[in-house]
Write a protein that holds these residues in place. Sequence first.
Motif, PDB file in Angstrom:
ATOM      1  N   ASP A 147     -17.031   7.361  -9.354  1.00  0.00           N
ATOM      2  CA  ASP A 147     -15.768   7.140  -9.783  1.00  0.00           C
ATOM      3  C   ASP A 147     -15.259   5.937  -9.653  1.00  0.00           C
ATOM      4  N   TRP A 148     -15.797   5.023  -8.973  1.00  0.00           N
ATOM      5  CA  TRP A 148     -15.406   3.360  -9.170  1.00  0.00           C
ATOM      6  C   TRP A 148     -16.123   3.094 -10.472  1.00  0.00           C
ATOM      7  N   ILE A 149     -17.506   3.378 -11.024  1.00  0.00           N
ATOM      8  CA  ILE A 149     -17.953   3.021 -12.008  1.00  0.00           C
ATOM      9  C   ILE A 149     -17.149   3.434 -13.254  1.00  0.00           C
ATOM     10  N   ASP A 150     -16.741   4.617 -13.318  1.00  0.00           N
ATOM     11  CA  ASP A 150     -15.883   5.428 -14.177  1.00  0.00           C
ATOM     12  C   ASP A 150     -14.387   4.554 -14.408  1.00  0.00           C
ATOM     13  N   ALA A 151     -13.978   4.159 -13.053  1.00  0.00           N
ATOM     14  CA  ALA A 151     -12.649   3.392 -13.503  1.00  0.00           C
ATOM     15  C   ALA A 151     -12.997   1.900 -14.086  1.00  0.00           C
ATOM     16  N   ILE A 152     -14.167   1.207 -13.584  1.00  0.00           N
ATOM     17  CA  ILE A 152     -14.354   0.030 -14.360  1.00  0.00           C
ATOM     18  C   ILE A 152     -14.540   0.374 -15.857  1.00  0.00           C
ATOM     19  N   GLU A 153     -15.104   1.276 -16.242  1.00  0.00           N
ATOM     20  CA  GLU A 153     -15.137   1.551 -17.696  1.00  0.00           C
ATOM     21  C   GLU A 153     -13.924   1.448 -18.445  1.00  0.00           C
ATOM     22  N   GLY A 154     -12.855   2.099 -17.709  1.00  0.00           N
ATOM     23  CA  GLY A 154     -11.641   2.049 -18.350  1.00  0.00           C
ATOM     24  C   GLY A 154     -10.739   0.823 -18.299  1.00  0.00           C
ATOM     25  N   TRP A 155     -11.498  -0.416 -17.602  1.00  0.00           N
ATOM     26  CA  TRP A 155     -10.548  -1.693 -17.450  1.00  0.00           C
ATOM     27  C   TRP A 155     -10.192  -2.144 -18.803  1.00  0.00           C
ATOM     28  N   PRO A 156      -9.194  -2.787 -18.884  1.00  0.00           N
ATOM     29  CA  PRO A 156      -9.174  -3.667 -20.353  1.00  0.00           C
ATOM     30  C   PRO A 156     -10.295  -4.542 -20.420  1.00  0.00           C
ATOM     31  N   GLN A 157     -10.733  -4.902 -21.612  1.00  0.00           N
ATOM     32  CA  GLN A 157     -11.641  -5.837 -21.783  1.00  0.00           C
ATOM     33  C   GLN A 157     -11.184  -7.095 -21.935  1.00  0.00           C
ATOM     34  N   LEU A 183       0.900  -1.282  -0.206  1.00  0.00           N
ATOM     35  CA  LEU A 183       0.049   0.108  -0.013  1.00  0.00           C
ATOM     36  C   LEU A 183       0.955   1.273   0.134  1.00  0.00           C
ATOM     37  N   VAL A 184       0.342   2.372  -0.793  1.00  0.00           N
ATOM     38  CA  VAL A 184       0.909   3.420  -0.534  1.00  0.00           C
ATOM     39  C   VAL A 184       0.924   4.300   0.719  1.00  0.00           C
ATOM     40  N   ASP A 185       1.914   5.090   0.861  1.00  0.00           N
ATOM     41  CA  ASP A 185       1.832   5.708   2.485  1.00  0.00           C
ATOM     42  C   ASP A 185       0.664   6.349   2.581  1.00  0.00           C
ATOM     43  N   LEU A 186       0.044   7.149   1.516  1.00  0.00           N
ATOM     44  CA  LEU A 186      -1.045   7.975   1.607  1.00  0.00           C
ATOM     45  C   LEU A 186      -2.312   7.365   1.752  1.00  0.00           C
ATOM     46  N   HIS A 187      -2.119   6.135   1.174  1.00  0.00           N
ATOM     47  CA  HIS A 187      -3.536   5.380   1.163  1.00  0.00           C
ATOM     48  C   HIS A 187      -3.391   4.701   2.647  1.00  0.00           C
ATOM     49  N   VAL A 188      -2.270   4.296   3.110  1.00  0.00           N
ATOM     50  CA  VAL A 188      -2.513   3.922   4.661  1.00  0.00           C
ATOM     51  C   VAL A 188      -2.814   5.019   5.422  1.00  0.00           C
ATOM     52  N   SER A 189      -2.586   6.210   5.282  1.00  0.00           N
ATOM     53  CA  SER A 189      -3.191   7.111   6.092  1.00  0.00           C
ATOM     54  C   SER A 189      -4.587   7.176   6.141  1.00  0.00           C
ATOM     55  N   ASP A 190      -4.874   7.103   4.698  1.00  0.00           N
ATOM     56  CA  ASP A 190      -6.588   7.223   4.490  1.00  0.00           C
ATOM     57  C   ASP A 190      -6.914   6.093   5.208  1.00  0.00           C
ATOM     58  N   LEU A 191      -6.636   4.965   5.176  1.00  0.00           N
ATOM     59  CA  LEU A 191      -7.413   3.372   5.908  1.00  0.00           C
ATOM     60  C   LEU A 191      -7.316   3.873   7.290  1.00  0.00           C
ATOM     61  N   LEU A 192      -6.091   4.377   7.766  1.00  0.00           N
ATOM     62  CA  LEU A 192      -6.101   4.710   9.232  1.00  0.00           C
ATOM     63  C   LEU A 192      -7.103   5.851   9.780  1.00  0.00           C
ATOM     64  N   ASN A 193      -7.494   6.606   8.973  1.00  0.00           N
ATOM     65  CA  ASN A 193      -8.140   7.806   9.413  1.00  0.00           C
ATOM     66  C   ASN A 193      -9.633   7.553   9.380  1.00  0.00           C
ATOM     67  N   ALA A 194     -10.220   7.538  10.572  1.00  0.00           N
ATOM     68  CA  ALA A 194     -11.561   7.087  10.717  1.00  0.00           C
ATOM     69  C   ALA A 194     -12.625   8.121  10.297  1.00  0.00           C
ATOM     70  N   GLN A 195     -12.116   9.431  10.249  1.00  0.00           N
ATOM     71  CA  GLN A 195     -13.054  10.543   9.873  1.00  0.00           C
ATOM     72  C   GLN A 195     -13.027  10.836   8.491  1.00  0.00           C
ATOM     73  N   LEU A 196     -12.248  10.063   7.731  1.00  0.00           N
ATOM     74  CA  LEU A 196     -12.171  10.522   6.174  1.00  0.00           C
ATOM     75  C   LEU A 196     -13.563  10.110   5.523  1.00  0.00           C
ATOM     76  N   PRO A 197     -13.939  11.091   4.590  1.00  0.00           N
ATOM     77  CA  PRO A 197     -15.148  11.008   3.875  1.00  0.00           C
ATOM     78  C   PRO A 197     -15.001   9.830   2.962  1.00  0.00           C
ATOM     79  N   SER A 198     -16.287   9.473   2.392  1.00  0.00           N
ATOM     80  CA  SER A 198     -16.309   8.457   1.140  1.00  0.00           C
ATOM     81  C   SER A 198     -15.380   9.050   0.117  1.00  0.00           C
ATOM     82  N   HIS A 199     -14.469   8.052  -0.399  1.00  0.00           N
ATOM     83  CA  HIS A 199     -13.882   8.704  -1.843  1.00  0.00           C
ATOM     84  C   HIS A 199     -13.326   7.396  -2.487  1.00  0.00           C
ATOM     85  N   TYR A 200     -12.981   7.798  -3.642  1.00  0.00           N
ATOM     86  CA  TYR A 200     -12.324   6.346  -4.440  1.00  0.00           C
ATOM     87  C   TYR A 200     -10.935   7.153  -4.988  1.00  0.00           C
ATOM     88  N   ASP A 201      -9.792   6.175  -4.915  1.00  0.00           N
ATOM     89  CA  ASP A 201      -8.526   6.651  -5.502  1.00  0.00           C
ATOM     90  C   ASP A 201      -7.967   5.297  -5.996  1.00  0.00           C
TER      91      ASP A 201
END
Length: 414
Positions: free
Chosen positions: A281-291, A70-88
Amino acid sequence: MSETPLAEPSPPVPFRVFHVQPGAPAHELFELPTAAPAAGFFWVACTRAFLGDHLQRVQSTLQAVTGQQLVDLHVSDLLNAQLPSHYDYTSHYDLLVFRRLVGSGRPRPNGAVDAPPGPAAADGDKPSASTPAPALRRIRTGAVGFAVFDQLLFSVHPDECTVREAYAARLLALNTATAGSPAAETASIPQETAQRDQRAGLLTAARMPTSPADIMLRVVNLIVDGYLDLRRELSRQLDHWQVELLRPRARAINWTALLESRLALHQLDEICEDQRTAVQDWIDAIEGWPQPATPAGLREIELLKVRSRDVLEHIERVVHHVRRLEQSAETAVQMHFSLQSNRTNDIMRTLTALTAVFLPLNLIAGIFGMNFEFIPFVHLKAGFWWALGTMLCIALALTLFFWRKRYLARTGQG
C-alpha cells in the motif's frame, strides 16, 4: 563481606529528536522542536508511554513544525501496541504501522538469544523433541508507528525499542565516518542491510537520509533484518525437530509443544502477510505522489521506490521461507506417523508369523489332550518323544519357511 547490589537497568529514554540535513552531520536535540527547520528535517522518536502521557505536547510540536496535527484515529493506532501492520494516509501525512520482534528474543551481546526459563534453555541450540524450540516460543511482536510529514518523521516505539537505538547510533556514527574509507563506513552495517542498500544505489553509511520517508524505510529495513535472522534460527531448530520426529524409536515427543510451534509459524506467516500488505500500500501511495520538477527530486522518489520494493521482496522471502517451514513440519509429522505405522505393521507381521508357527503345535497338543480311552501313541513308551519331535520339526519347518518369505525379517525402520 557484603555483596555488591546488581545495577538496575536504566529506564528507557522517553523521546529522542534528531535534526537531519542531507550532506551535513546529524545533530541530536534534547528538547522537542518548536519551529520548522530552516534546512533538512526532524526525526522525533518517542515511546508509546510518552505519547500517551504527553499527547497534547506532541500535538503542539507537530502543529508548530508541520502546521498539522495527528488525526484522533491515528493517535489511537499509534497507542495500540496490538495493532497489525497496515498503511493509512491523509492529505498532509502518511501513517505506517509495522510490527517488529520484541521481548525475550532480543539478542545478547555474545550473540546468543535470550530464551524463557525452562528445560529447553539448558539445551542451547538443540532443543529436544519434548520441549518447544526457543525461537518458536519467542515470536512476540510489538507495533512501531511512523507518521511521515514533509519536514518531520514522527515514530512511536515500544518502551525498550532496540531498533530505534540501533538506527539512532548509526545515524550519529555517520558524523564521524570517513568519506574516503568505504570499509570504515560499512563496518557496522549488517550484511543484509548493506547488500540491500548497495542494490538500491544508496549506501547507508555513505550519505545521510534525504527525507523523512527515507529514514522510515531504513528503520523498517532493520526490522525486516530481525525477521531474516529469525528465519535462520527457525530453519536450524525445525531441522532438529524433523530429526527427532523421524527417529523410529522416538517416544518422548511433546505433541503440545509441537502444536504450539506450528501455531507460532502460522502467527509469523500472518504477521508477514500484514507487513507485505502495508508495504505494498505504501508503494502504491508513492506511485500517486506528484512528480518533482527537478532531477534531484525525481532521483529521490526513484530511490524511495527501489528501497520500498526491496523491503517488500525481503518480506516475501520471509513469507516463502515460513510457509516452507510449515510444509516441512507437516511433512515430518506425516512421515513420523508413517514410520510408526510401518513399525506397527512389522510387529503385527512378526506376531502373526509366530502365531502361525505355534498353531499346528496347539492343534497336536489339543488332539492328544482329548479324553478318549484309545488314542495312538498314548500308551507307547516313546510316544511323548515322538510327539515332541514331530512338533519340533513342524515348528522349525514353519520358522524356516517364514524366514525365507521375510515375514520374520526386520525392516530398516524397525
